[in-house]
Write an enzyme that holds these catalytic residues in place. Sequence first.
Site, PDB file in Angstrom:
ATOM      1  N   ASP A   1      -2.847  -1.721  -7.649  1.00  0.00           N
ATOM      2  CA  ASP A   1      -1.534  -1.316  -7.182  1.00  0.00           C
ATOM      3  C   ASP A   1      -1.552   0.213  -7.111  1.00  0.00           C
ATOM      4  OD1 ASP A   1       1.405  -1.353  -6.792  1.00  0.00           O
ATOM      5  OD2 ASP A   1       1.411  -0.552  -8.835  1.00  0.00           O
TER       6      ASP A   1
ATOM      7  N   ASP B   1       1.817   2.653  -6.898  1.00  0.00           N
ATOM      8  CA  ASP B   1       2.924   3.278  -7.625  1.00  0.00           C
ATOM      9  C   ASP B   1       2.982   2.786  -9.064  1.00  0.00           C
ATOM     10  OD1 ASP B   1       4.828   4.718  -5.449  1.00  0.00           O
ATOM     11  OD2 ASP B   1       3.912   2.925  -4.588  1.00  0.00           O
TER      12      ASP B   1
ATOM     13  N   ASP C   1       1.042  -2.308 -12.631  1.00  0.00           N
ATOM     14  CA  ASP C   1       1.990  -1.956 -13.695  1.00  0.00           C
ATOM     15  C   ASP C   1       3.221  -2.838 -13.706  1.00  0.00           C
ATOM     16  OD1 ASP C   1       2.910  -0.700 -11.225  1.00  0.00           O
ATOM     17  OD2 ASP C   1       4.414   0.275 -12.483  1.00  0.00           O
TER      18      ASP C   1
END
Length: 217
Positions: free
Chosen positions: A8, A10, A164
């Site tokens: 991922d 961001d 995250d």
Amino acid sequence: MIRTVIFDFDGTIADTAGGIIRTMQRTLELMGLPMKDEASIRHTIGLPLVRSVSLIGVPDDRIDEGTRIYREQFDIIALPNIHLFNGVRETLDILRGKGISLAIATSRSSRSLEAILAAEGIRDRFLELGTVNGNYKPKPAPDMCLYLLDRMNAKASETLVVGDTVFDLEMGRNAGCLTCGVTYGNHDRATLLTVRPDYLVDDFREITQIAGIREND
């Protein structure tokens, strides 16, 4: 053996949360809509922009306006303040140096992602990029991950998906990959544990250990 890692962006590779939150709040302000607090906006990070804008209170008939304003404001407010998390650059180089293929799966647009990667000088670390511009269902559906696996001719059983948020981890699991949550991003440890990732790390550099790379290799 892990031969491919899909990240991922961001909250995993780059610290973008503060800029995103301020941009969302500015979008609401310019639209004359009720303000949302930081926690409410942070919960939407990782979802496609259209979905995020809807969840923070933009009416359905103003979604296009909201996304347009957000994108305009993002370049002004957020883009100049984005930076990589500690250890990202070195870890990407170590992984790539060991022959591990790297990719990104993000709900960010191609234009935005390419601009940030170029500014940080790390575009060449990634073999493939999966973005919201692709013709597939968004996270947590496995489609973006499956697309990247196909593009890289990679096996799901040899692929680690790192993110995250629970959306990232569910995407990876739904695609049959191993999953690794990072605790320093937008979803906390307790939230990440609800989807039972295969691994959980507090520091990006720990990913080399999961990939079986020893310090002196």
